[in-house]
Design a protein around this motif. Structure first.
Motif, PDB file in Angstrom:
ATOM      1  N   ARG A   1     136.242  56.064  28.795  1.00 24.22           N
ATOM      2  CA  ARG A   1     135.419  55.727  27.626  1.00 24.22           C
ATOM      3  C   ARG A   1     135.362  56.868  26.759  1.00 24.22           C
ATOM      4  O   ARG A   1     134.567  56.823  25.573  1.00 24.22           O
TER       5      ARG A   1
ATOM      6  N   ASN B   1     119.535  45.416  25.005  1.00 26.11           N
ATOM      7  CA  ASN B   1     120.106  46.817  25.361  1.00 26.11           C
ATOM      8  C   ASN B   1     119.339  47.804  24.535  1.00 26.11           C
ATOM      9  O   ASN B   1     119.275  47.714  23.275  1.00 26.11           O
TER      10      ASN B   1
ATOM     11  N   ASP C   1     117.973  46.875  29.802  1.00 27.39           N
ATOM     12  CA  ASP C   1     119.242  47.698  30.028  1.00 27.39           C
ATOM     13  C   ASP C   1     118.986  49.144  29.520  1.00 27.39           C
ATOM     14  O   ASP C   1     119.167  49.282  28.167  1.00 27.39           O
TER      15      ASP C   1
ATOM     16  N   THR D   1     125.236  47.178  31.276  1.00 27.14           N
ATOM     17  CA  THR D   1     125.521  46.131  30.280  1.00 27.14           C
ATOM     18  C   THR D   1     126.282  44.944  30.702  1.00 27.14           C
ATOM     19  O   THR D   1     125.783  43.831  30.424  1.00 27.14           O
TER      20      THR D   1
HETATM   21 MN    MN Z   1     125.391  50.145  28.340  1.00 25.17          MN
END
Ligand code: MN
Ligand code: ADP
Length: 177
Positions: free
Chosen positions: A114, A38, A82, A22
């Motif tokens: 994350r 995306n 993506d 991304t």
């Molecule tokens: Mn991503």
């Protein structure tokens, strides 16, 4: 056929979650004016899924709905797609397939920060160790349009964006004869 009738190319950027897809795609979209799609966001926004996978904490993507949703845009060209998968898109859509790769320990730290843990973390690290996305890309697209790019550092991202921008600007449509 690759490039069939498009005035601008379509690029697919794939790779294990956390490899920088991304980030890379946003910068490439800024540099070239291509439309950044995306697929994960699209699936959420338009509900193109068959529910939620509890174990891996992600939507179960409905591949047919995603392909129907994207068909017209892809025909026009000028898109950068993506997604952490690539075997269900039509082969004819893409002029270049980029597989981002990251050192395992760097990827482990990125995914942990994350908030990934348990089976989701392990599954993604194994996906990178076994080069699952590179194999999937090679099995699904002509060998000469698949490129693997390292994405360990911010310098790697800049270099990759520069390289892909040059590729994009030098691309010419195929003549139909
Ligand atoms: Mn991503
Ligand atoms: P993806 O879309 O492949 O899941 P992201 O672009 O969302 O990956 O990146 C995940 C995280 O890792 C972000 O915080 C991003 O800033 C960082 N990151 C990604 N690639 C790199 C890189 N090559 N160097 C440093 N940090 C990176």
């Amino acid at each position: 056929m690759a490039g069939g009738g498009r005035a601008r190319p379509n690029i697919l950027v794939t790779g294990t979650p956390g490899t920088g897809k991304t980030t890379t795609c946003s910068l490439l979209a800024d540099a070239t004016g291509v439309c950044h799609i995306n697929v994960g966001d699209l699936v959420r926004e338009k509900g193109l899924h068959d529910g939620w996978d509890e174990e891996f904490e992600c939507h179960i993507i409905n591949e047919d709905l995603v392909c129907d949703e994207l068909e017209d845009k892809m025909e026009d060209g000028g898109n950068i797609v993506d997604y952490h998968g690539c075997d269900f898109f039509p082969e004819r859509w893409f002029d270049c397939v980029v597989v981002l790769q990251t050192d395992n320990s760097i990827l482990h730290d990125r995914l942990s920060s994350r908030g990934y843990m348990g089976p989701k973390l392990i599954n993604n690290i194994e996906c990178e160790i076994f080069q699952v996305l590179l194999e999937e890309a090679k099995a699904s697209y002509p060998e000469d349009i698949v490129i693997a790019l390292q994405s360990d550092t911010v310098e790697d991202i800049s270099r990759n964006v520069t390289k892909l921008t040059e590729w994009f600007n030098n691309w010419r449509p195929r003549r139909s004869s």
